[in-house]
Structure formats: C-alpha cells, structure tokens
Design a protein around this motif. Structure first.
Motif, short mmCIF file in Angstrom:
data_model
loop_
_atom_site.label_atom_id
_atom_site.label_comp_id
_atom_site.label_asym_id
_atom_site.label_seq_id
_atom_site.Cartn_x
_atom_site.Cartn_y
_atom_site.Cartn_z
N TYR A 175 0.83 -1.21 0.00
CA TYR A 175 0.00 0.00 0.00
C TYR A 175 0.86 1.26 0.00
N ALA A 176 0.32 2.31 -0.61
CA ALA A 176 0.91 3.64 -0.55
C ALA A 176 -0.17 4.61 -0.10
N ILE A 177 0.21 5.58 0.73
CA ILE A 177 -0.74 6.56 1.25
C ILE A 177 -0.19 7.95 0.98
N ALA A 178 -1.03 8.80 0.38
CA ALA A 178 -0.62 10.18 0.08
C ALA A 178 -1.73 11.11 0.51
N GLY A 179 -1.42 12.01 1.44
CA GLY A 179 -2.41 12.95 1.95
C GLY A 179 -2.10 14.38 1.53
N ALA A 180 -3.15 15.18 1.33
CA ALA A 180 -2.97 16.58 0.98
C ALA A 180 -2.20 17.30 2.07
N MET A 181 -1.09 17.94 1.69
CA MET A 181 -0.21 18.70 2.57
C MET A 181 0.26 17.90 3.79
N SER A 182 0.48 16.61 3.58
CA SER A 182 1.02 15.79 4.67
C SER A 182 2.44 16.20 5.02
N ILE A 183 3.10 16.95 4.14
CA ILE A 183 4.44 17.44 4.45
C ILE A 183 4.41 18.50 5.56
N GLU A 184 3.22 19.10 5.77
CA GLU A 184 3.06 20.08 6.86
C GLU A 184 2.49 19.43 8.11
N ASN A 185 1.68 18.38 7.91
CA ASN A 185 1.10 17.67 9.05
C ASN A 185 0.84 16.23 8.61
N PRO A 186 1.62 15.28 9.07
CA PRO A 186 1.49 13.90 8.62
C PRO A 186 0.46 13.07 9.38
N ALA A 187 -0.30 13.69 10.28
CA ALA A 187 -1.16 12.92 11.19
C ALA A 187 -2.12 12.01 10.44
N HIS A 188 -2.78 12.51 9.40
CA HIS A 188 -3.77 11.68 8.71
C HIS A 188 -3.11 10.50 8.00
N GLU A 189 -1.95 10.70 7.43
CA GLU A 189 -1.24 9.58 6.80
C GLU A 189 -0.86 8.53 7.84
N GLN A 190 -0.43 8.99 9.02
CA GLN A 190 -0.01 8.06 10.07
C GLN A 190 -1.19 7.24 10.58
N VAL A 191 -2.33 7.89 10.78
CA VAL A 191 -3.53 7.18 11.24
C VAL A 191 -4.01 6.20 10.17
N ALA A 192 -4.00 6.66 8.92
CA ALA A 192 -4.42 5.80 7.82
C ALA A 192 -3.54 4.56 7.72
N ALA A 193 -2.23 4.76 7.90
CA ALA A 193 -1.30 3.63 7.83
C ALA A 193 -1.60 2.61 8.91
N LYS A 194 -1.90 3.06 10.11
CA LYS A 194 -2.24 2.15 11.19
C LYS A 194 -3.54 1.39 10.89
N ALA A 195 -4.52 2.10 10.30
CA ALA A 195 -5.78 1.44 9.94
C ALA A 195 -5.55 0.36 8.88
N THR A 222 6.01 8.40 -5.98
CA THR A 222 7.23 7.94 -5.31
C THR A 222 6.92 6.86 -4.28
N ALA A 223 5.88 7.09 -3.47
CA ALA A 223 5.49 6.09 -2.47
C ALA A 223 5.05 4.79 -3.14
N VAL A 224 4.29 4.92 -4.23
CA VAL A 224 3.82 3.73 -4.94
C VAL A 224 5.00 2.92 -5.48
N LEU A 225 5.97 3.60 -6.09
CA LEU A 225 7.11 2.88 -6.68
C LEU A 225 7.98 2.24 -5.60
N HIS A 226 8.10 2.90 -4.45
CA HIS A 226 8.80 2.26 -3.33
C HIS A 226 8.08 0.97 -2.94
N ALA A 227 6.76 1.04 -2.83
CA ALA A 227 5.98 -0.15 -2.45
C ALA A 227 6.07 -1.24 -3.52
N ARG A 228 6.00 -0.81 -4.78
CA ARG A 228 6.00 -1.76 -5.88
C ARG A 228 7.34 -2.49 -6.01
N LEU A 229 8.44 -1.76 -5.80
CA LEU A 229 9.77 -2.34 -6.00
C LEU A 229 10.34 -3.00 -4.75
N ARG A 230 9.67 -2.81 -3.61
CA ARG A 230 10.22 -3.34 -2.36
C ARG A 230 10.50 -4.84 -2.43
#
Length: 580
Positions: A175-195, A222-230
């Motif tokens: 899985y890859a997770i990308a949130g709007a302006m997560s570079i300023e606040n990653p909280a939603h990406e972090q919660v989504a990852a745990k879910a 970038t996140a998708v390609l990291h996940a795909r090539l892992r």
C-alpha cells in the motif's frame, strides 16, 4: 575518406586521474610491510550488474588501488550467477577476511519497471484532490487532509479506508498513502497507515516519510514505486546476504542510490525506487573522480545502451526536478542522465536496398555465440538478420503452449524470418522474443558493432571468423567490400552517439529539445549545423576505446580514458560507498 577525417583536429586520449591516483597493484608490488600478518591490506569490492555485463573490482582501500577486476555476462533471470562469477574471478580465499565493504549498483529496479514486475499496490489518497493516474491496481480517495499551514481541512474518514482495504486485500500486496499537505502535518497519513496495517498486514509506504516536497502526485508516485519495488529489491538483498554468508565474507554491504549516495543494504528495500539510476550514478561518480576536468560529459558505452551524464564542479549533476521513472514524475533524486538504445551489442540490420540500421534492439554478437552454424548459411537482409535459438537452461520450465518455444524445440534454432508463419504480428513476435530472451529461454544472435570491430581487427574477445563470415554476406547485399561495410556500421554507431550527446548538451544549455533548432518535422533540412563541444568526454565501458575517439573528433573535443575505464561503474560503486 569521410569529410571529418580531413578536419585539422587533435584528439588526446588521456590516461589520467585526479588526486590521489587510482592504480593497479599486484602482490609482488606491495611493500614488505603490507604482506605481514599485522598489516594486511583492507579491501573493498564494487559490483555493478548491467544490462549486458556484471563488472567487479577488488579495491585496496588504504592505497586506493585496484587489485583485480572482472567482467562476466549478466544472467538476467538469476543476477546472483553473474555476482558469483565475478567474485570467483577477483577474490581468493586468503583475502576473504580482509574485505571491509561491498557496494552494489544494479539495474534490477529499472528492469523490474520495464517488465512490469513487483508488488501490486493499492493507493489511498487523502483530501480534496483531483483524480490522477498512478502505477497501481486500485485507488481509493477519502476525505481528510490538511492545508498549507498544517490545519485539518476535514476529519479523516477512517471507515472508508477500512472498507477500501477490505476490498483491496485480495489482489494487493502493498500500500501507498498520500495525503494533501502531509508534508506540513502527517497525522492523517499516520492514522491511515495504522488502519491499513490492522486490516491487512502488508507493507505500507507513507508519502510524508519519503518526500518533504510539495506535489501530491509526485509524492504519491514515489510512495507507490517504493511499495512496488520493495519485494524486488528485498529479494536481491536476501540473496546477496546469503551468498556472502556462504562465502564467509563479513563486511558492510551498501547499495548505490541514483543520487550517487550509498545506503546500508538492509535499508535499501525501504527506499527501493531510489535505486533506479544506481548504475549511472556509479558511472558518473567514477567519471567525476577520475578526471581532472571539473566539468565534463561521462559517456558509458555499454552492450545495450549508451548512458550520458554531466559532471559539474567535480560532482555528478543531480536532476533538480526529480526523476521521471517510466512515465511517472517522482521525487526520487538521481543523476541527470540521458540514455540512447545503442551499444556494442546492438543489432545491425540491412535491407534489400543496402540500407543499414543499428539498434535499438540488443542481440548476442556472432563472435560471442558458440555452437551456431556458420552465419553465411543463414544471415541475410530484412528479418533474416537474427538466429533464434532455444536455450537448454530453462526450456523445460516454459509453458508448453508458448508458440515460439513449441516451434523451436524440435528444430533447436531457426532464422527469425521463418517465424513469420507462426501467425503472430511483428510487434507481438518481437515482444514475446524479448521476454523469452530476458528470461534466458531463448537467444537472439545477430551481427553487431562488436562483430564489425572484430572483423576490422579492432577487438579480439570472441571468434573473429564468425564476425567476418556474417560481415561478408551483409556487405555483399550492397556490393560493398567487407571493410567498407564494417566501417559504415561503426560510423553509424558513432554518429548516433554523437547526435545524442549534442541533443543532451543543447537541452542542458537551453532547456529546449534539439528538434526546435533542427526542424526535424520538415521533409528537407533548410539549414545545416556543425557543433563543437565545450567540455571533454570521459569514456567508460569496454567499447569506449574503439568507439569514442571518433565521436570526440566529430564533436571537436578531448577524450579522456581513465585507468580502469572498462569497469568504471563497479569502481564508482565502491568509491561512493567509501566516499573516496
């Protein structure tokens, strides 16, 4: 005589490197103290798996000296075999315990993308974002996200994420997770990852952990390609560790990233997409370290491709826009590189009118293909330019319904044009042959620039007689002397590389494609141009000595061939790992 032969230009082939020098040493040349039990030398090993060859160097770390080097064919379906072969060539049993660092550069990630291999990825996009394409099998858009100040725009829709993952997990392996302006606040990406992890325990890559730059599409890709090539890079890591453990080699192991940095091998899988330009990065770094010129073009003439990179102020130029991987713009930093599909093993094709093309298809040169009939008995014009041979190694593993292998098994081999009767389109036949060749289930053999150099007496690494036999037939199609035909092949190869260099430099200087200047859309050229390259060329690769001097003449510049240029990519890998 070609017009450029008349130019009053002096080309210097410079065998020179920066300080301190890289040299070659043997056991006999080492001082007495270096051979004592208390002052044994410490070694590093650089290994590069390229599209055609796997190269390796054994490097004396204290003396900055190349002790041994090796070059073996790359076995695409089993990269370990090439690594085993070169290790056998450069390391003796007594030296094993003295190895401190091993550095790998590899085309593995690039090949995986080209072939569509890797994990099937599910993408979760958080926030008010317009739908966009990504290299995934499934995408889910959910409410949430932050603004440019890091303030929550909408609450994160966790239930929607859980439902989406429940629907994806039957056909997704990452899985890859990308949130709007997560570079300023990653909280939603972090919660989504745990879910996601609680719903489906597969690897999860969050875009904020990968890139701090704006641009959700690029971060997502970038996140998708990291996940795909892992899994691809992880498998390579596991095999490399097992191989070195079996050989009782205890050393730090590093993987070269595309930005000419090195990372611990065990961490490489977590940033797998960053290895996409691994080989060119090692090549560019070697070129930068081995040339006194602070600004130069590094030109690596390989078997499959020729790679061109720029060094400025003694360092490889890093692309400031992020890499374009396949057709996806990413935030992966990498050396600024241009590749053209021509090299020593490019297929030479002759039509019935005597017209010659070189590349981009790669085949095994006639001179390197053991056990084939005399080329005079089968080679010819148009599609009769290749000999297709089923290999023994994996033939029995192929699906029995494969039409090409089914046709080849009772015959063993055949000219390519005979396969036109299989009922496949030319494109379908070519793609299937490429896949079989890559998997080492079939071999495509033909006349190449490497054969032309053998026929001209310039190279002596294979069977010259086969090269001459093939050249004689192809030259006769246009009633040319054999030598004239071979020189035309080399001339076309050199011109293609020179044109690519001009286009690359023009784009670097103007930011515009060369077609804007030359008007390639016109039927007749209304203007002609000549160019003088303002920087030297640093040549790398086994064919550089024979191909690049005339390229330099055409571009009115200097050619530098540093010591060990034949294995410069492997040497660059260990230099990066040790930051020499």
């Amino acid at each position: 005589m070609y017009p450029w032969k008349k130019w009053d230009i002096r080309i210097r082939i410079v065998f020179f490197v920066g300080m301190p020098p890289l040299t070659t040493v043997t056991g006999e040349e080492r001082p007495e103290t270096m051979q004592t039990a208390t002052l044994k030398p410490a070694y590093g090993i650089g290994i590069d798996t390229g599209g055609t060859y796997t190269d390796a160097v054994l490097f004396d770390l204290s003396r900055r000296a190349v002790v041994r080097s090796a070059k073996r064919p790359t076995v695409h379906h089993d990269l370990r075999q090439g690594i085993i072969d070169v290790l056998d060539d450069i390391v003796s049993g007594q030296e094993t315990e003295q190895i401190r660092t091993i550095a790998f550069s590899t085309t593995l990630a690039t090949n995986a993308i080209v072939e569509g291999r890797g994990a099937d990825v599910g993408l979760i996009v958080i926030g008010q974002v317009k739908p966009f394409e990504a290299p995934v099998v499934s995408t889910c858009y959910v409410d949430g996200g932050h603004d440019h100040m890091g303030r929550e725009v909408k609450p994160l829709d966790i239930e929607r994420i859980v439902d989406a993952v429940a629907g994806m997990k039957s056909h997704v392996t990452g899985y890859a997770i990308a949130g709007a302006m997560s570079i300023e606040n990653p909280a939603h990406e972090q919660v989504a990852a745990k879910a996601v992890e609680l719903t489906d325990p597969q690897p999860v890559f969050c875009s904020h952990a990968i890139s701090s730059r704006a641009g959700i599409r690029e971060r997502a890709a970038t996140a998708v390609l990291h996940a795909r090539l892992r899994p691809v890079i992880q498998a390579f890591v596991d095999h490399a560790e097992q191989l070195l453990e079996h050989r009782h080699i205890s050393a730090e192991i590093r993987m070269i990233h595309g930005d000419a940095t090195a990372i611990d091998l065990r961490q490489a899988a977590l940033r797998a997409a960053s290895t996409v330009a691994s080989g060119p990065a090692a090549t560019a770094y070697f070129g930068a370290k081995s040339s006194v010129a602070k600004t130069a073009l590094v030109v690596d003439v390989g078997g499959t491709t020729t790679d061109i990179t720029l060094i400025k102020d003694g360092r490889p130029l890093i692309s400031c826009d992020g890499s374009l991987i396949d057709r996806w713009r990413t935030h992966v930093d990498a050396v600024d590189m241009h590749t053209v599909g021509i090299g020593g093993d490019s297929l030479v094709a002759v039509n019935r009118s005597g017209g010659i093309t070189v590349g981009p298809r790669r085949v095994q040169p006639l001179c390197m293909a053991n056990g084939i009939p005399d080329p005079a008995d089968w080679i010819g014009a148009d599609d009769r330019n290749r000999w297709i041979l089923a290999t023994d190694r994996r033939q029995n593993e192929a699906a029995p319904t494969d039409p090409i292998l089914t046709y080849l098994k009772p015959r063993g081999a055949t000219p390519a044009d005979v396969m036109d009767g299989l009922g496949m389109s030319d494109l379908g036949l070519d793609r299937r042959l490429e896949a079989l060749t890559f998997n080492h289930q079939a071999r495509e053999i033909g006349f190449t620039p490497t054969d032309a150099l053998h026929a001209l007496g310039k190279l002596h690494i294979g069977d010259k007689a086969r090269s001459i036999s093939g050249a004689a037939v192809l030259a006769g199609l246009d009633n040319q002397p054999l030598e004239t035909f071979c020189r035309r092949v080399i001339d076309l190869t050199q011109q293609k590389i020179a044109d690519t260099i001009i286009g690359y430099v023009y784009h670097q200087q103007t930011g515009k494609p060369m077609s804007n200047l030359t008007g390639t859309n016109q039927k007749e050229a209304l203007l002609s141009f000549s160019f003088k390259l303002g920087v030297p060329i640093v040549g790398i690769g086994a064919a550089a000595r024979e191909i690049l001097p005339d390229v330099a003449r055409r571009l009115q510049t200097q050619l530098i061939l540093p010591p060990h240029f034949e294995v410069g990519n492997a040497l660059g890998a260990i230099l990066i790992a040790r930051q020499a």
